[in-house]
Design an enzyme around this catalytic site. Sequence first.
Site, PDB file in Angstrom:
ATOM      1  N   GLU A 298      37.300  29.794  40.688  1.00 56.04           N
ATOM      2  CA  GLU A 298      36.776  30.174  39.355  1.00 56.04           C
ATOM      3  C   GLU A 298      38.009  29.782  38.417  1.00 56.04           C
ATOM      4  O   GLU A 298      38.894  31.079  38.230  1.00 56.04           O
ATOM      5  CB  GLU A 298      36.077  31.311  39.251  1.00 56.04           C
ATOM      6  CG  GLU A 298      35.006  30.926  40.641  1.00 56.04           C
ATOM      7  CD  GLU A 298      33.184  30.398  40.075  1.00 56.04           C
ATOM      8  OE1 GLU A 298      33.792  30.418  38.968  1.00 56.04           O
ATOM      9  OE2 GLU A 298      32.716  29.973  40.857  1.00 56.04           O
TER      10      GLU A 298
ATOM     11  N   CYS B 177      36.185  34.955  30.357  1.00 52.79           N
ATOM     12  CA  CYS B 177      35.777  32.986  30.757  1.00 52.79           C
ATOM     13  C   CYS B 177      35.229  32.299  30.190  1.00 52.79           C
ATOM     14  O   CYS B 177      35.970  31.059  29.653  1.00 52.79           O
ATOM     15  CB  CYS B 177      36.231  32.764  31.921  1.00 52.79           C
ATOM     16  SG  CYS B 177      34.106  33.820  33.308  1.00 52.79           S
TER      17      CYS B 177
HETATM   18  P1  NAD Z   1      46.318  33.865  36.600  1.00 47.45           P
HETATM   19  O1  NAD Z   1      45.436  32.704  37.215  1.00 47.45           O
HETATM   20  O2  NAD Z   1      47.716  34.147  36.553  1.00 47.45           O
HETATM   21  O3  NAD Z   1      46.178  35.087  37.652  1.00 47.45           O
HETATM   22  C1  NAD Z   1      45.061  35.038  39.175  1.00 47.45           C
HETATM   23  C2  NAD Z   1      45.627  35.716  40.084  1.00 47.45           C
HETATM   24  O4  NAD Z   1      46.670  34.858  40.897  1.00 47.45           O
HETATM   25  C3  NAD Z   1      46.088  36.983  40.139  1.00 47.45           C
HETATM   26  O5  NAD Z   1      45.583  37.991  41.323  1.00 47.45           O
HETATM   27  C4  NAD Z   1      47.476  36.317  40.256  1.00 47.45           C
HETATM   28  O6  NAD Z   1      48.415  37.875  40.964  1.00 47.45           O
HETATM   29  C5  NAD Z   1      47.530  35.776  41.349  1.00 47.45           C
HETATM   30  N1  NAD Z   1      48.657  34.421  40.542  1.00 47.45           N
HETATM   31  C6  NAD Z   1      49.322  34.522  40.040  1.00 47.45           C
HETATM   32  N2  NAD Z   1      50.123  33.455  39.467  1.00 47.45           N
HETATM   33  C7  NAD Z   1      50.121  33.027  41.068  1.00 47.45           C
HETATM   34  C8  NAD Z   1      51.528  32.217  41.749  1.00 47.45           C
HETATM   35  N3  NAD Z   1      51.426  30.780  41.206  1.00 47.45           N
HETATM   36  N4  NAD Z   1      50.628  32.190  43.264  1.00 47.45           N
HETATM   37  C9  NAD Z   1      49.650  32.406  43.543  1.00 47.45           C
HETATM   38  N5  NAD Z   1      49.139  33.734  42.811  1.00 47.45           N
HETATM   39  C10 NAD Z   1      48.924  33.709  41.732  1.00 47.45           C
HETATM   40  O7  NAD Z   1      44.736  34.350  35.828  1.00 47.45           O
HETATM   41  P2  NAD Z   1      45.139  35.644  35.153  1.00 47.45           P
HETATM   42  O8  NAD Z   1      46.003  35.484  33.665  1.00 47.45           O
HETATM   43  O9  NAD Z   1      44.680  36.775  36.035  1.00 47.45           O
HETATM   44  O10 NAD Z   1      43.152  35.588  34.419  1.00 47.45           O
HETATM   45  C11 NAD Z   1      42.568  34.182  33.147  1.00 47.45           C
HETATM   46  C12 NAD Z   1      42.172  33.291  33.585  1.00 47.45           C
HETATM   47  O11 NAD Z   1      40.817  33.263  34.287  1.00 47.45           O
HETATM   48  C13 NAD Z   1      41.516  32.440  32.392  1.00 47.45           C
HETATM   49  O12 NAD Z   1      42.268  30.423  32.087  1.00 47.45           O
HETATM   50  C14 NAD Z   1      40.516  33.043  32.437  1.00 47.45           C
HETATM   51  O13 NAD Z   1      39.406  31.959  31.835  1.00 47.45           O
HETATM   52  C15 NAD Z   1      40.352  32.504  34.202  1.00 47.45           C
HETATM   53  N6  NAD Z   1      38.664  33.206  34.738  1.00 47.45           N
HETATM   54  C16 NAD Z   1      38.230  32.927  35.318  1.00 47.45           C
HETATM   55  C17 NAD Z   1      37.211  33.342  35.199  1.00 47.45           C
HETATM   56  C18 NAD Z   1      35.592  32.204  36.316  1.00 47.45           C
HETATM   57  O14 NAD Z   1      34.452  32.900  36.745  1.00 47.45           O
HETATM   58  N7  NAD Z   1      36.131  30.961  36.074  1.00 47.45           N
HETATM   59  C19 NAD Z   1      36.385  34.402  35.026  1.00 47.45           C
HETATM   60  C20 NAD Z   1      37.307  35.294  34.827  1.00 47.45           C
HETATM   61  C21 NAD Z   1      38.289  34.507  34.302  1.00 47.45           C
END
Ligand code: NAD
Length: 434
Positions: A210, A244
């Site tokens: 997602e 998002c």
């Molecule tokens: P992110 O991808 O930075 O982090 C998400 C999760 O992944 C966190 O728990 C983090 O600890 C982990 N993570 C971060 N880097 C990682 C790595 N290199 N390897 C493994 N795990 C890692 O996202 P964010 O900043 O928390 O959220 C914002 C993003 O999420 C935006 O792009 C938003 O559009 C998207 N989003 C999508 C939805 C959806 O339902 N499609 C919903 C909410 C947010």
Amino acid sequence: MENYENLAKQQRAFFLTGQTKPIDFRINSLNTLQNAINKHEKEILAALRKDLNKSEVEGYATEIKIVLEEIKFSLENLKGWMQPKKVDTPSFLTGASSVIYPEPYGVALIIAPWNYPFQLAIAPLIGAMAAGNCAVLKPSEFTPSTSKVLATLVRENFPDDYIAVVEGEVETSTALLKEQFDYIFFTGSTPVGKVVMEAAAKHLTPVTLELGGKSPCIVHSDAQITTAAKRIARGKFLNAGQTCVAPDYILVQRQVKEQFLDELKDAIQDLYGEDISRNPDFPKVVNEKQFKRLSTFLKDGTLYFGGRTDSSRNFIEPTVLDQIAWTDPVMKDEIFGPILPVIVYDELSEIIEEITKRPKPLALYIFSESEAVQDQILSSVSFGGGCINETLAHLTSPYLPFGGVGESGMGSYHGQVSFDTFSHRKSVLKRKAE
Ligand code: NAD
């Protein structure tokens, strides 16, 4: 680096006892989760206030109520979803019958983001539990108060062998991804989605991703402009734009631009007051890094509304930027904050061409009274999901699968699709021996 081999092993052993499979176990677990959320409501709301300055009203509506509705819907429908489904059998397989059995994958890993830190951790968990899986939940490190409440809530109510919360930063996620899970459900950014998929590929683990992206919002000249402005303001500035599926940018037809901007300004002030910097309930930007990133966009185009910031509390006022070009920095990546750029168009074909040149959006919104206009956009642009004459609301229906396509993600969930996502469909052909 931490090692989660034992946790994964313990959960797999628990799964293999078969305890999570009977309907009574699943119903009891979902009821337990529901009661735990109700019991911890105050702490959840306080954590959301601390992490993101969400008001109690906003926090309850967008993080608690939405998951309680999801649990209720699952409880009402679980029996039907779990039924093996009889399907037709081709005539050349004489005397045979065919059945599809939904079965849990086993142990699921759920990785959640910070923007709706409670909802986006619990909503997939509901699907995993309804489908009879064990699960490890990794909340975001950027919303530590909510993460702590999640951990407490789960620990108090479920054994680690069944549902576990693992708190931590990127390293924790990386360590978890080394282990073999039977399903990975990730919500977060597109770049990290790629990292997750690569890790999953090593074990051939199926994934739902997602992700995010830039979601366009089109305001055509025949739209009901007042309604459009109100619904766009509400959808964009909820959670200070950190949603998002928030409209990322506006495409407005030239002849209604002035009227639209005027109405948009009124709508923003109706929602948040004349002086939004004094509104105690306007959510903050999650952290300094995001605050700095967003602040650089404020110089793009010309400032139509807002633009004030306060770094001491990561506050950015709802801001509308006029005279924006597709090549401006604010148009490069997903904004994910309370800044709304506005681009003008003359012909629909221009914007369809621009949108389809870019990665497929997670959401798209069309404001128009004309079915021909709506159809033209729907038939030529691929996107995850969206609304006509509304914003965000598609996400609240359990009857609409929610997810992205292309760079905005793969797979979907909500309602029955959550159950289906966490279930393998086992196809069985039964034939008589004689
Ligand atoms: P992110 O991808 O930075 O982090 C998400 C999760 O992944 C966190 O728990 C983090 O600890 C982990 N993570 C971060 N880097 C990682 C790595 N290199 N390897 C493994 N795990 C890692 O996202 P964010 O900043 O928390 O959220 C914002 C993003 O999420 C935006 O792009 C938003 O559009 C998207 N989003 C999508 C939805 C959806 O339902 N499609 C919903 C909410 C947010």
